[in-house]
Design a protein around this motif. Sequence first.
Motif, PDB file in Angstrom:
ATOM      1  N   MET A  69       7.247   4.176 -19.383  1.00 36.40           N
ATOM      2  CA  MET A  69       7.295   3.039 -18.504  1.00 36.40           C
ATOM      3  C   MET A  69       8.415   3.222 -17.500  1.00 36.40           C
ATOM      4  N   ALA A  70       8.197   2.671 -16.339  1.00 43.83           N
ATOM      5  CA  ALA A  70       9.191   2.701 -15.270  1.00 43.83           C
ATOM      6  C   ALA A  70       8.924   1.503 -14.378  1.00 43.83           C
ATOM      7  N   ARG A  71       9.892   1.154 -13.557  1.00 46.98           N
ATOM      8  CA  ARG A  71       9.641   0.079 -12.609  1.00 46.98           C
ATOM      9  C   ARG A  71      10.330   0.381 -11.301  1.00 46.98           C
ATOM     10  N   GLU A  72       9.704  -0.056 -10.231  1.00 41.27           N
ATOM     11  CA  GLU A  72      10.250   0.083  -8.887  1.00 41.27           C
ATOM     12  C   GLU A  72      11.099  -1.150  -8.625  1.00 41.27           C
ATOM     13  N   VAL A  73      12.354  -0.942  -8.237  1.00 39.54           N
ATOM     14  CA  VAL A  73      13.281  -2.042  -8.006  1.00 39.54           C
ATOM     15  C   VAL A  73      13.928  -1.848  -6.642  1.00 39.54           C
ATOM     16  N   THR A  74      14.075  -2.921  -5.895  1.00 37.43           N
ATOM     17  CA  THR A  74      14.717  -2.869  -4.591  1.00 37.43           C
ATOM     18  C   THR A  74      16.201  -3.196  -4.755  1.00 37.43           C
ATOM     19  N   HIS A  75      17.035  -2.287  -4.302  1.00 37.57           N
ATOM     20  CA  HIS A  75      18.485  -2.519  -4.345  1.00 37.57           C
ATOM     21  C   HIS A  75      18.983  -2.681  -2.925  1.00 37.57           C
ATOM     22  N   VAL A 118       3.401   4.390 -17.046  1.00 40.71           N
ATOM     23  CA  VAL A 118       2.956   3.480 -16.000  1.00 40.71           C
ATOM     24  C   VAL A 118       4.188   2.995 -15.236  1.00 40.71           C
ATOM     25  N   VAL A 119       4.077   2.929 -13.901  1.00 41.77           N
ATOM     26  CA  VAL A 119       5.152   2.398 -13.067  1.00 41.77           C
ATOM     27  C   VAL A 119       4.778   0.973 -12.689  1.00 41.77           C
ATOM     28  N   TYR A 120       5.713   0.053 -12.839  1.00 44.20           N
ATOM     29  CA  TYR A 120       5.474  -1.360 -12.559  1.00 44.20           C
ATOM     30  C   TYR A 120       6.360  -1.843 -11.426  1.00 44.20           C
ATOM     31  N   GLU A 127       0.845  -2.832 -11.498  1.00 39.94           N
ATOM     32  CA  GLU A 127       1.014  -1.404 -11.655  1.00 39.94           C
ATOM     33  C   GLU A 127       1.088  -0.760 -10.282  1.00 39.94           C
ATOM     34  N   VAL A 128       1.953   0.210 -10.142  1.00 46.62           N
ATOM     35  CA  VAL A 128       2.141   0.915  -8.877  1.00 46.62           C
ATOM     36  C   VAL A 128       1.626   2.339  -9.071  1.00 46.62           C
ATOM     37  N   GLY A 129       0.787   2.798  -8.151  1.00 48.82           N
ATOM     38  CA  GLY A 129       0.231   4.145  -8.256  1.00 48.82           C
ATOM     39  C   GLY A 129       1.301   5.213  -8.266  1.00 48.82           C
TER      40      GLY A 129
END
Length: 78
Positions: A1-7, A54-56, A69-71
């Motif tokens: 698992m992973a997630r896209e985060v805006t910093h 899966v990237v979230y 989910e992000v491709g």
Amino acid sequence: MAREVTHEERGPAVLDDDDKGDDGLIFVCQCGLSDTKPLCDGSHKATADEEDGVVYKYADDDPDGERREVGELAAEGE
């Protein structure tokens, strides 16, 4: 698992004794969803059922926001 985060921060956070909890420890956010970054606020609990591989992305980087989910992550500069 992973997630896209805006910093949006552009520099380091300085931690001191005031950041310690009652147990004398400092808990640093690693999920990217905490409202008290760089400190953990328990938001990682929302990630408990994320699947490996899966990237979230959470809407507005909010653990209560819609999760999708992000491709793949966009390359830097896109």
